[in-house]
Design an enzyme around this catalytic site. Structure first.
Site, PDB file in Angstrom:
ATOM      1  N   TYR A 214       0.827  -1.208   0.000  1.00  0.00           N
ATOM      2  CA  TYR A 214       0.000   0.000   0.000  1.00  0.00           C
ATOM      3  C   TYR A 214       0.861   1.257   0.000  1.00  0.00           C
ATOM      4  O   TYR A 214       0.618   2.200  -0.748  1.00  0.00           O
ATOM      5  CB  TYR A 214      -0.909   0.009   1.235  1.00  0.00           C
TER       6      TYR A 214
ATOM      7  N   TYR B  69       1.987   5.264  -2.521  1.00  0.00           N
ATOM      8  CA  TYR B  69       1.869   6.616  -1.990  1.00  0.00           C
ATOM      9  C   TYR B  69       3.230   7.282  -1.837  1.00  0.00           C
ATOM     10  O   TYR B  69       3.366   8.491  -2.034  1.00  0.00           O
ATOM     11  CB  TYR B  69       1.130   6.582  -0.643  1.00  0.00           C
TER      12      TYR B  69
END
Length: 590
Positions: free
Chosen positions: A402, A406
């Protein structure tokens, strides 16, 4: 009834006074309209129209002072005037108040022109300060205070003579004035955002002016780093550009360190059976300037006083602090990473990856949700967008998978192979261009992008990795874990997640040296263990100088990133101000 079409001398004088300060192009409009009314309705009616236009004239006077900012501010003032002239007048006043040097067009100055402006400012201040001190003027401190306020300084320690003296030292340097001018860039960007220039349909994340300014500043920084070198006591020298490449200012190193830490947190969580949650936190709608779907202005934003991205970030921090306090009171321990990124209009939102004991997951999420909805929690769209939490499955890559996206999309938009990672949904730009805009946004508004929570000291990690050999036994295991990039083991040896002040090692700071402004300078010198055993990690003394100059400027490497004039100590005010107040006759130059 006879219409008097020729204004009297007193009338002409009054008109001239009223229009004094209005730009030539606007004066032309007013005089043309007055001439028309004089001929058709008489000068009394013309005067009445001019008097009724007083607020519009005041707006035009202020607009004439705004230099290159005038077009966008004028367009916004016109839009607001259609709704309410008073609203437009108040907003334009706020613009002028925020642009301290608007009359000098400081926002248009760059490079050598900005340097020349700063030199002239510091020279004039120095001459005036010298004159007042030599003549023992009672208003010396008021003069300094007024000059600092005019420059936009946030200094507020006017009861501390030592800090006032340090401020005066700084005001004697062109670099201080240049920094004050550059602080206006944030105000300029915020004003452009208020004018609708920061949005999906115009320029996402930052204005066109903002991204151009960022590129120019980055070029200037690169040139500066290449022109300076650091030399140690062994006469080893490196350019600051070379040193920057080895530090976390290099995007590759920054991403690598972030990923190392999050992987370590993930491994620690798996080993301890902790659950991982991906949480998104956004601001109430009143912090958003423009609706993305329609491009329309947000009336709540204007009614709330047009909050800046930093205001929005402050709100998110308040939510986080309230959440942290509630968790602390209930014994809920969590750890992980927080990332900040902008919406299309520059409003920040948070993504968090938090690890927690499964038995405490419900309580943690409940507290977070409670704090997220405390402000305007019932407004339309809040239930859908304000707070979102979903579990992360370790079998699908876990937290590291994840975070990787980002981290990349907010730093340089590249994957580990140096390829673009895709298209940004928020801007429809590829992630390389989008990441540049995010970096410009972060830099302009001074917002920290990544922050680990509940973890152990990264300073210890970085300091101990400076060492190469002769490591004392007390520090050896932690040193080996850090050198092996094993954040999980490093965390365990440091006392585990949430160790806080009870960490095995802590940074050791010294503040014995004074900087060029006479203030104590706190620097990391090494590490200290809970057993009070000390380990020095700063083995070299560095001096920064122009490349090839052969002589240092007496600056250590920690100060290298700051502007460094040649020493201005001889031009500084005396340390003992009380002697001046009692007629001691101490002159400025000693």
């Amino acid at each position: 009834m006879m219409i008097l079409t020729t204004p009297t001398a007193e009338c002409v004088k009054w008109r001239n006074q009223l229009l004094d300060g209005v730009s030539p192009q606007d004066v032309g409009f007013y005089r043309s309209r007055l001439d028309e009314l004089d001929r058709t309705k008489g000068y009394v009616a013309a005067n009445t129209w001019l008097r009724d236009s007083g607020k519009r004239i005041e707006i035009d006077k202020m607009l004439s002072r705004l230099g290159s900012m005038r077009p966008c501010v004028q367009a916004e003032a016109k839009r607001l005037s259609k709704k309410n002239i008073n609203t437009a007048l108040v907003w334009v006043r706020s613009v002028v108040d925020r642009l301290w040097y608007c009359e000098e067009w400081i926002m248009d100055l760059t490079g050598d022109k900005l340097s020349d402006w700063a030199k002239e400012k510091s020279r004039r201040f120095e001459m005036s300060a010298k004159g007042k001190l030599v003549r023992l003027h009672d208003d010396f401190f008021e003069f300094v205070k007024a000059q600092a306020k005019l420059a936009g300084s946030l200094f507020n320690c006017w009861d501390d003579l030592d800090k006032i003296e340090a401020l005066i030292h700084r005001m004697f340097t062109p670099e201080w004035w240049k920094r004050q001018a550059k602080r206006q860039y944030r105000n300029i960007e915020n004003i452009r955002r208020e004018c609708g220039q920061v949005c999906y349909k115009q320029s996402a994340y930052v204005s066109r002016w903002g991204i151009q300014r960022f590129r120019k500043q980055r070029q200037a920084n690169r040139a500066y780093l290449e022109s300076m070198e650091a030399v140690n006591q062994y006469q080893e020298s490196f350019t600051l550009a070379q040193l920057a490449q080895k530090s976390i200012s290099n995007p590759i190193n920054c991403k690598a360190e972030l990923m190392t830490r999050i992987k370590g947190c993930q491994h620690f969580a798996v080993e301890n059976g902790h659950k991982c949650w991906f949480i998104t936190l956004t601001c109430p709608s009143k912090y958003h300037a423009i609706h993305k779907e329609t491009g329309w202005r947000n009336s709540k934003f204007e009614a709330f006083g047009r909050p800046t991205p930093r205001d929005a970030q402050a709100h998110l921090n308040e939510v986080w602090q309230a959440f942290g306090k509630a968790c602390s009171n209930k014994g809920i321990h969590h750890y992980g990473i927080r990332t900040v990124e902008p919406h299309h209009d520059g409003t920040p939102h948070w993504h968090l990856i938090l690890f927690v004991n499964p038995e405490q997951s419900g309580a943690m999420l409940g507290e977070f949700r409670k704090q997220a909805y405390k402000v305007d929690g019932e407004e339309a769209g809040a239930a859908k967008r304000r707070f979102e939490a979903r579990p992360i499955d370790p079998a699908k890559g876990g937290a590291a998978a994840y975070v990787a996206k980002y981290v990349a999309k907010n730093i340089d938009g590249l994957n580990t192979d140096g390829e673009c990672i895709g298209i940004d949904d928020e801007t429809d730009l590829d992630f390389i261009n989008s990441a540049e805009r995010v970096q410009a946004w972060k830099s302009r508004h001074g917002i920290r992008q990544f922050q680990f929570v509940g973890s152990v000291s990264i300073t210890v990690w970085r300091e101990i990795r400076r060492l190469k050999d002769s490591i004392p036994k007390t520090f050896l295991n932690i040193y080996e874990a850090a050198k092996a990039n094993d954040w999980k083991r490093f965390t365990q040896l440091m006392g585990g997640m949430g160790a806080g002040r009870n960490q095995t090692l802590k940074p050791f700071y010294e503040s014995l040296e004074l900087n060029q402004f006479g203030e104590p300078k706190q620097c990391v010198k090494g590490l200290i263990a809970v057993t009070a055993e000390y380990l020095s990690t700063r083995l070299y003394e560095w001096t920064v100088q122009r490349v090839g100059s052969g002589s240092g400027l007496g600056l250590d490497l920690q100060e290298a990133a700051k502007p460094f004039p040649s020493s201005r100590v001889n031009n500084s005010p005396p340390r003992d101000y009380s002697r001046l107040a009692t007629g001691g006759g101490v002159y400025l130059c000693q």
